[in-house]
Design a protein around this motif. Sequence first.
Motif, mmCIF file in Angstrom:
data_model
loop_
_atom_site.group_PDB
_atom_site.id
_atom_site.type_symbol
_atom_site.label_atom_id
_atom_site.label_comp_id
_atom_site.label_asym_id
_atom_site.label_seq_id
_atom_site.Cartn_x
_atom_site.Cartn_y
_atom_site.Cartn_z
ATOM 1 N N VAL A 149 0.860 -1.186 0.000
ATOM 2 C CA VAL A 149 0.000 0.000 0.000
ATOM 3 C C VAL A 149 0.896 1.235 0.000
ATOM 4 O O VAL A 149 1.798 1.353 0.825
ATOM 5 C CB VAL A 149 -0.924 0.028 1.230
ATOM 6 C CG1 VAL A 149 -1.753 1.306 1.250
ATOM 7 C CG2 VAL A 149 -1.826 -1.193 1.235
ATOM 8 N N TRP A 150 0.647 2.163 -0.919
ATOM 9 C CA TRP A 150 1.418 3.404 -1.029
ATOM 10 C C TRP A 150 0.573 4.577 -0.544
ATOM 11 O O TRP A 150 -0.595 4.693 -0.911
ATOM 12 C CB TRP A 150 1.845 3.652 -2.470
ATOM 13 C CG TRP A 150 3.030 2.851 -2.888
ATOM 14 C CD1 TRP A 150 3.036 1.619 -3.466
ATOM 15 C CD2 TRP A 150 4.404 3.240 -2.756
ATOM 16 N NE1 TRP A 150 4.313 1.208 -3.701
ATOM 17 C CE2 TRP A 150 5.183 2.183 -3.286
ATOM 18 C CE3 TRP A 150 5.052 4.374 -2.256
ATOM 19 C CZ2 TRP A 150 6.577 2.236 -3.311
ATOM 20 C CZ3 TRP A 150 6.438 4.436 -2.288
ATOM 21 C CH2 TRP A 150 7.187 3.374 -2.805
ATOM 22 N N LEU A 151 1.189 5.409 0.289
ATOM 23 C CA LEU A 151 0.525 6.611 0.784
ATOM 24 C C LEU A 151 1.410 7.826 0.536
ATOM 25 O O LEU A 151 2.635 7.722 0.539
ATOM 26 C CB LEU A 151 0.223 6.506 2.281
ATOM 27 C CG LEU A 151 -0.699 5.371 2.722
ATOM 28 C CD1 LEU A 151 -0.821 5.360 4.228
ATOM 29 C CD2 LEU A 151 -2.077 5.517 2.084
ATOM 30 N N HIS A 152 0.772 8.953 0.317
ATOM 31 C CA HIS A 152 1.490 10.223 0.208
ATOM 32 C C HIS A 152 1.037 11.097 1.367
ATOM 33 O O HIS A 152 -0.157 11.260 1.617
ATOM 34 C CB HIS A 152 1.173 10.931 -1.111
ATOM 35 C CG HIS A 152 1.790 12.293 -1.215
ATOM 36 N ND1 HIS A 152 1.137 13.435 -0.823
ATOM 37 C CD2 HIS A 152 3.012 12.690 -1.650
ATOM 38 C CE1 HIS A 152 1.924 14.477 -1.025
ATOM 39 N NE2 HIS A 152 3.061 14.048 -1.526
ATOM 40 N N THR A 153 1.991 11.659 2.110
ATOM 41 C CA THR A 153 1.653 12.503 3.243
ATOM 42 C C THR A 153 2.343 13.849 3.117
ATOM 43 O O THR A 153 3.464 13.945 2.620
ATOM 44 C CB THR A 153 2.038 11.839 4.584
ATOM 45 O OG1 THR A 153 1.613 12.688 5.668
ATOM 46 C CG2 THR A 153 3.537 11.632 4.695
ATOM 47 N N HIS A 154 1.615 14.853 3.554
ATOM 48 C CA HIS A 154 2.155 16.211 3.582
ATOM 49 C C HIS A 154 1.869 16.773 4.970
ATOM 50 O O HIS A 154 0.742 16.676 5.462
ATOM 51 C CB HIS A 154 1.484 17.087 2.519
ATOM 52 C CG HIS A 154 1.944 18.511 2.538
ATOM 53 N ND1 HIS A 154 3.163 18.896 2.020
ATOM 54 C CD2 HIS A 154 1.362 19.628 3.020
ATOM 55 C CE1 HIS A 154 3.300 20.202 2.178
ATOM 56 N NE2 HIS A 154 2.220 20.663 2.778
ATOM 57 N N ALA A 155 2.885 17.321 5.613
ATOM 58 C CA ALA A 155 2.717 17.901 6.938
ATOM 59 C C ALA A 155 3.285 19.311 6.929
ATOM 60 O O ALA A 155 4.390 19.553 6.444
ATOM 61 C CB ALA A 155 3.421 17.055 8.008
#
Length: 325
Positions: A45-51
């Motif tokens: 599973v691939w996720l993209h996160t921005h913080a």
Amino acid sequence: ELKQKPVRKSCARHEWILFQEYLKVASSGAPLDREYSYQKHGATVWLHTHALKMEEHVVVTIEDITEKKQSELDLKAAMEQLTKSRLYMDLFFSQALSGFFIMMLDEPIQWHEQINKDASLEYALDHLRFARFNDALVQQYGTTREDFSKLSLKDFFRGEIETAKKLLRQLYDNGSILIDRASKKRDGTPLWLEGNYICFTDHENRILGHFGIQQDVTERKRAEEAVRASEERYRLLANNMLDLVTLHDPDGTYRYLSPSSDRVLGFSPEELVGTSPYALFHPDDIPLIREKSHRKATEGEVIPDIEYRIKKKDGEYIWLSTNTK
């Protein structure tokens, strides 16, 4: 249910590792933008996160990009097999979830420092045609294949021709480009797209056209805007309360104090952010605070009305009643 659990206990291992990155954003102020993967039921599973740190909070968005990653892998495989299997390419284009297209120039163009690049860009805007596109791309713009097939690149940049030239120049200079920009559907509805675009060149290194893969990220952008709006409303509320509102790191360190800290404690928020409140608690009350408030709060409990003494800037101890969550 998640709100009632401590972060460490409610997180899987990969989530806990990522949470450490969010803490770094909180402490350094440097934004985080990354992709990561983990295994779930034997699949990746691939996720993209921005913080992004916004005053007292870290605003985090997480997007499942598994389909995008799979599409990119499928695209790579399809392009390698393009010359061997036209049928495979047809199936790929028709079934892909992302928008795919190929735009070709009527005639190849040179692209180097010795040519008039502005003239070449003008030619490209007038002579780039859709050679291939899939239904997913048509759906992104809310139109029909017949209508879409008649569109030129200029039709996607109405009133923004200079922007189109700028993006094409970047594409031709670098060979590829990643774009995250606002656009519009054919009926004028706002549309936000994220796309990757790659140049085609011939054996003389002349530009033939470009290939694109793009996704409609309008809902994600709306969610991010909703988070920003919510953050602004919370900040406005906290900044105008008479009660003292504070946010703490897991070890208790102050991350945020409402402006009323000046009235209640005699300290400005800036004086206390980054310090430990234990330096201000009355020594006799510290065991009570650790056991009845701090420990339980880190375990996800809500602690109502604990009373303790805290030292003001002038050295005087006052009694506070605090609700902790």
